[in-house]
Design a protein around this motif. Structure first.
Motif, PDB file in Angstrom:
ATOM      1  N   LYS A  56     -51.644 -37.150 -47.308  1.00  0.00           N
ATOM      2  CA  LYS A  56     -51.688 -36.701 -45.747  1.00  0.00           C
ATOM      3  C   LYS A  56     -53.365 -36.151 -44.779  1.00  0.00           C
ATOM      4  O   LYS A  56     -53.383 -35.424 -44.023  1.00  0.00           O
ATOM      5  CB  LYS A  56     -51.069 -37.456 -43.991  1.00  0.00           C
ATOM      6  CG  LYS A  56     -50.926 -39.022 -43.943  1.00  0.00           C
ATOM      7  CD  LYS A  56     -49.126 -38.724 -43.272  1.00  0.00           C
ATOM      8  CE  LYS A  56     -49.627 -38.021 -41.761  1.00  0.00           C
ATOM      9  NZ  LYS A  56     -50.140 -38.745 -40.861  1.00  0.00           N
ATOM     10  N   SER A 145     -47.505 -42.151 -39.798  1.00  0.00           N
ATOM     11  CA  SER A 145     -48.863 -43.134 -39.183  1.00  0.00           C
ATOM     12  C   SER A 145     -49.653 -42.809 -40.504  1.00  0.00           C
ATOM     13  O   SER A 145     -49.672 -41.916 -41.506  1.00  0.00           O
ATOM     14  CB  SER A 145     -49.583 -42.950 -38.111  1.00  0.00           C
ATOM     15  OG  SER A 145     -49.771 -41.826 -37.764  1.00  0.00           O
ATOM     16  N   ASN A 147     -52.619 -42.286 -41.704  1.00  0.00           N
ATOM     17  CA  ASN A 147     -54.116 -41.585 -41.887  1.00  0.00           C
ATOM     18  C   ASN A 147     -54.113 -40.237 -41.975  1.00  0.00           C
ATOM     19  O   ASN A 147     -53.099 -40.001 -42.416  1.00  0.00           O
ATOM     20  CB  ASN A 147     -54.251 -41.978 -39.704  1.00  0.00           C
ATOM     21  CG  ASN A 147     -53.342 -41.127 -39.188  1.00  0.00           C
ATOM     22  OD1 ASN A 147     -52.212 -41.889 -39.007  1.00  0.00           O
ATOM     23  ND2 ASN A 147     -53.224 -40.216 -38.328  1.00  0.00           N
ATOM     24  N   SER A 153     -54.396 -43.361 -35.716  1.00  0.00           N
ATOM     25  CA  SER A 153     -53.770 -44.432 -36.398  1.00  0.00           C
ATOM     26  C   SER A 153     -54.161 -45.623 -36.921  1.00  0.00           C
ATOM     27  O   SER A 153     -55.022 -46.311 -36.537  1.00  0.00           O
ATOM     28  CB  SER A 153     -52.866 -44.239 -35.969  1.00  0.00           C
ATOM     29  OG  SER A 153     -52.197 -42.914 -35.788  1.00  0.00           O
TER      30      SER A 153
HETATM   31 MG    MG Z   1     -49.201 -39.589 -36.837  1.00  0.00          MG
END
Ligand code: MG
Ligand code: TXA
Length: 329
Positions: A56, A145, A147, A153
């Motif tokens: 991420k 999330s 992303n 998201s």
């Molecule tokens: Mg998030």
């Protein structure tokens, strides 16, 4: 690494089995929840948790939410606070579902999950595919999330692919997410429910359990709040203001509330909900932002929605998408 998308609606058993297999090998898998797609990995293995931060590009001071398949896990992950009456009521009423609750963490929770904090954020999600993976895997899953840090998201499998292609082996596709914005995050203190992040479980919902308090966000507790811009597309985002409409808006897109208006003042106008339904607005917000972000325009203008019920969560995300950039730590 090649990223595969499996359609979990067409063949749920195969998709879930594959996800469980990969998770068992210490890999990461993007999975649908009822809120947004999550990037899941074994919450109890610090090496796997480290991979989540890496995939991420998330700074390790920003803690993760742990997803569990049954309440039984609480006794192992959290210290006694879960027996507190208000927390018990919240769990009874809102789990499985889009409510994340902070608990005092036990030693079983790796420090990396909580970024060194002594609290751990936990929820039982209600998406059946996610739950089937949790049951098959048999252990808690850390899942932020899906992303890259600071970005919008994902509410569809292809969004997760846009974000994490070649960084993870598998994404399960269960179609667009039901709610579209991230879970409500709360902490119970001094007999009150403190709302740290507004979400689909609204202030009114929570008020049926105990007095609520808007803490002003996660800002005060953890560092990421100090980065005002979050949930942000690449193009600059502004709040719609009738008084500022002028020629400069012509190469901007407008995301409006209610029926489409001012079609000639913007390059493009799309509605969050033509019928002014906050649930539809929440479902559409992130995919509209993504869609418009790809177009050849200069920026995105968003019309505010009424700030009650689910509107609070929506405006919270819109304001953070529109916040000034690059002032973080
Ligand atoms: Mg998030
Ligand atoms: O709906 C959701 O909550 C989604 C799905 C995948 O479950 N997850 C999600 O996770 O939104 P994430 O990591 O993108 O956002 C979680 C937020 C972060 O802002 C993090 O800082 C905060 O929760 N958080 C996590 N643990 C915390 C803790 N112990 N204390 C305070 N904030 C915490």
């Amino acid at each position: 690494m090649k990223t595969v998308i499996l359609d979990a609606r067409a063949n749920e058993r195969e998709a879930v089995t594959r996800a469980v297999e990969l998770l068992g090998q210490g890999e990461l898998v993007a999975l649908p929840t009822e809120t947004v797609y999550g990037l899941a990995g074994n919450a109890l293995d610090p090496e796997v948790v480290a991979k989540i931060y890496e995939a991420k590009e998330r700074p390790s001071f920003d803690p993760l939410i742990i997803h569990i398949g049954s309440k039984d896990w609480l006794a192992r992950l959290a210290r006694s606070t879960e027996t507190e009456l208000i927390i018990r009521k919240l769990i009874e009423r809102f789990w499985p579902g889009p409510l994340t609750i902070l608990f005092t963490k036990s030693d079983e929770v790796p420090d990396l999950v909580t970024a060194g904090l002594d609290t751990v954020a936990i929820r039982i999600p209600r998406n059946p595919i996610f739950l089937a993976v949790l049951t098959g895997f048999g252990k808690p899953l850390a899942a932020p999330s899906a992303n890259r840090f600071g970005r919008v998201s994902p509410t569809r499998a292809v969004h997760a692919l846009e974000e994490l292609d070649r960084r993870i082996p598998l994404i399960l596709d269960a179609g667009p997410t039901e709610l579209g914005v991230e879970s409500t995050i709360v902490r119970v203190r001094g007999g009150r429910i403190e709302i740290l992040r507004p979400g689909p479980v609204t202030e009114q919902d929570l008020a049926s359990v105990a007095t609520t308090e808007d803490s002003g966000g996660l800002q005060k507790i953890i560092a990421p709040g100090q980065v005002p811009s979050h949930y942000a597309p690449e193009k600059p985002v502004y709040l719609f203001d009738l008084n500022t409409i002028g020629p400069t808006w012509r190469n901007h897109a407008l995301i409006c509330w209610g029926p489409v208006h001012h079609p000639h003042d913007f390059a493009l106008v799309r509605s969050l909900s033509e019928t002014r339904d906050l649930r539809i607005a929440a479902q559409r917000l992130y995919s509209l932002l993504r869609e418009i972000d790809r177009l050849e325009i200069e920026g995105i203008v968003i019309e505010p929605v009424p700030e009650h019920g689910l509107g609070k969560a929506i405006m919270n995300r819109i304001r953070r998408a529109a916040a000034p950039r690059g002032k973080g730590p």
